[in-house]
Motif scaffolding. Structure first.
Motif, PDB file in Angstrom:
ATOM      1  N   ALA A  42       0.785  -1.374   0.015  1.00  0.00           N
ATOM      2  CA  ALA A  42      -0.005   0.114   0.188  1.00  0.00           C
ATOM      3  C   ALA A  42       0.851   1.210   0.034  1.00  0.00           C
ATOM      4  O   ALA A  42       0.386   2.258  -0.521  1.00  0.00           O
ATOM      5  N   ALA A  43       1.957   1.145   0.557  1.00  0.00           N
ATOM      6  CA  ALA A  43       2.694   2.253   0.616  1.00  0.00           C
ATOM      7  C   ALA A  43       3.091   2.783  -0.662  1.00  0.00           C
ATOM      8  O   ALA A  43       3.136   4.186  -1.055  1.00  0.00           O
ATOM      9  N   GLU A  44       3.520   1.921  -1.518  1.00  0.00           N
ATOM     10  CA  GLU A  44       4.030   2.296  -2.922  1.00  0.00           C
ATOM     11  C   GLU A  44       2.822   2.910  -3.616  1.00  0.00           C
ATOM     12  O   GLU A  44       2.989   3.825  -4.650  1.00  0.00           O
ATOM     13  N   VAL A  45       1.551   2.485  -3.722  1.00  0.00           N
ATOM     14  CA  VAL A  45       0.408   2.806  -4.081  1.00  0.00           C
ATOM     15  C   VAL A  45       0.169   4.341  -3.651  1.00  0.00           C
ATOM     16  O   VAL A  45      -0.105   5.153  -4.495  1.00  0.00           O
ATOM     17  N   ALA A  46      -0.018   4.641  -2.462  1.00  0.00           N
ATOM     18  CA  ALA A  46       0.066   5.909  -1.864  1.00  0.00           C
ATOM     19  C   ALA A  46       0.919   6.807  -2.315  1.00  0.00           C
ATOM     20  O   ALA A  46       0.756   8.097  -2.782  1.00  0.00           O
ATOM     21  N   ARG A  47       2.145   6.630  -2.255  1.00  0.00           N
ATOM     22  CA  ARG A  47       3.166   7.375  -2.821  1.00  0.00           C
ATOM     23  C   ARG A  47       2.837   7.858  -4.521  1.00  0.00           C
ATOM     24  O   ARG A  47       3.083   8.919  -4.622  1.00  0.00           O
ATOM     25  N   ALA A  48       2.565   6.912  -5.130  1.00  0.00           N
ATOM     26  CA  ALA A  48       2.250   7.121  -6.585  1.00  0.00           C
ATOM     27  C   ALA A  48       1.125   7.900  -6.591  1.00  0.00           C
ATOM     28  O   ALA A  48       1.041   8.927  -7.442  1.00  0.00           O
ATOM     29  N   LEU A  49      -0.015   7.726  -6.087  1.00  0.00           N
ATOM     30  CA  LEU A  49      -1.207   8.549  -6.023  1.00  0.00           C
ATOM     31  C   LEU A  49      -1.198   9.687  -5.405  1.00  0.00           C
ATOM     32  O   LEU A  49      -1.949  10.578  -5.523  1.00  0.00           O
ATOM     33  N   LYS A  50      -0.128  10.098  -4.651  1.00  0.00           N
ATOM     34  CA  LYS A  50       0.105  11.084  -3.603  1.00  0.00           C
ATOM     35  C   LYS A  50      -1.158  11.214  -2.758  1.00  0.00           C
ATOM     36  O   LYS A  50      -1.653  12.217  -2.371  1.00  0.00           O
ATOM     37  N   ALA A  51      -1.593  10.115  -2.078  1.00  0.00           N
ATOM     38  CA  ALA A  51      -2.704   9.808  -1.436  1.00  0.00           C
ATOM     39  C   ALA A  51      -2.438   9.364   0.024  1.00  0.00           C
ATOM     40  O   ALA A  51      -1.388   8.790   0.309  1.00  0.00           O
ATOM     41  N   PRO A  52      -3.282   9.808   1.202  1.00  0.00           N
ATOM     42  CA  PRO A  52      -2.883   9.816   2.446  1.00  0.00           C
ATOM     43  C   PRO A  52      -3.035   8.151   2.682  1.00  0.00           C
ATOM     44  O   PRO A  52      -3.697   7.287   2.017  1.00  0.00           O
ATOM     45  N   LEU A  53      -1.993   7.464   3.362  1.00  0.00           N
ATOM     46  CA  LEU A  53      -1.940   5.868   3.805  1.00  0.00           C
ATOM     47  C   LEU A  53      -2.461   5.694   5.214  1.00  0.00           C
ATOM     48  O   LEU A  53      -1.922   6.479   6.112  1.00  0.00           O
ATOM     49  N   ASP A  54      -3.263   4.774   5.388  1.00  0.00           N
ATOM     50  CA  ASP A  54      -3.498   4.379   7.029  1.00  0.00           C
ATOM     51  C   ASP A  54      -3.951   3.018   6.990  1.00  0.00           C
ATOM     52  O   ASP A  54      -3.759   2.284   5.830  1.00  0.00           O
ATOM     53  N   VAL A  55      -4.164   2.434   7.931  1.00  0.00           N
ATOM     54  CA  VAL A  55      -4.483   0.940   8.180  1.00  0.00           C
ATOM     55  C   VAL A  55      -5.789   0.465   8.529  1.00  0.00           C
ATOM     56  O   VAL A  55      -6.450   1.489   9.114  1.00  0.00           O
ATOM     57  N   LEU A  56      -6.303  -0.534   8.211  1.00  0.00           N
ATOM     58  CA  LEU A  56      -7.487  -0.976   8.489  1.00  0.00           C
ATOM     59  C   LEU A  56      -7.083  -2.433   9.053  1.00  0.00           C
ATOM     60  O   LEU A  56      -6.891  -3.356   8.275  1.00  0.00           O
TER      61      LEU A  56
END
Length: 220
Positions: A42-56
């Motif tokens: 998920a970290a790589e996706v969040a970086r690419a999309l410039k989106a916030p990352l959290d956990v569920l």
């Protein structure tokens, strides 16, 4: 298709999701990892999309004596979501599994506190929510996670994984608005078989990943 490690898988997944973002299909996205294995992806996706990352945090409910065999899952304080067919086949009842549910609930809250601290869970209402794991086997935890999120009113609910069992992928299409899976091998038997490096992700690694992404210049 094989992946070197979870970060490589996340990079490949990000390429696919970036195509959606370019078309304007991901409005105000938030990326939610199913820890622990989903966090590096998920970290790589969040970086690419410039989106916030959290956990569920979702926890599998396993068969007594065979915890790797899932028959259900829990998320938050929601009631457990069981695979009724599996319970019948194994001659199990919810009552018999109640100690396992209680134990997994305690572990779930421990991890939530450890990963998030006092920070509230992100508000997903009217947002594009991308749920990410390192792979989809039975789909028990993913199903529980998607149903938990659906009740919170996301504009779009997307499940994205690098590799998945074809049967589980078909079942998840009714739970998510979109399913993104890069590889659906017909000879699937375990997520780890499609990674060269599938070492267990630690709690410390999850915490470090969340910190790295939140403090990355591209996320600010």
């Amino acid at each position: 298709m094989r992946f070197h490690d979870r970060r490589h898988a996340g990079q490949e997944l990000a390429v696919r999701l970036m195509e959606w973002a370019a078309d304007g299909d991901l409005v105000n996205p938030v990326v939610l990892a199913l820890p622990r294995g989903g966090a590096p992806v998920a970290a790589e996706v969040a970086r690419a999309l410039k989106a916030p990352l959290d956990v569920l945090v979702a926890r599998k409910i396993g068969v007594p004596g065979h915890p790797e065999t899932g028959v259900g899952a829990i998320v938050g304080d929601d009631p457990p979501l069981f695979d009724r067919r599996a319970l019948e086949m194994l001659d199990l009842t919810e009552e018999r599994l109640s100690p396992d549910v209680a134990r997994e609930r305690n572990e779930l809250h421990r991890r939530e506190l450890l990963y998030r601290g006092d920070r509230p869970a992100p508000d997903v209402k009217d947002r594009a929510v991308i749920v990410i794991d390192d792979g989809l086997a039975t789909g028990a935890t993913a199903r529980a996670a998607l149903r938990y999120l659906r009740r919170r009113g996301p504009a779009r609910l997307i499940l994205a994984v690098p590799v998945c069992a074809p049967d589980s992928a078909a079942a998840m299409r009714s739970e998510a608005d979109d399913l993104v899976c890069l590889h659906q091998p017909p000879d699937f038997w375990a997520v780890g078989q499609w990674y060269d490096d599938f070492d267990q992700v630690s709690d410390d690694e999850v915490i470090e990943i969340l910190h790295e992404v939140s403090t990355s210049p591209s996320q600010s």
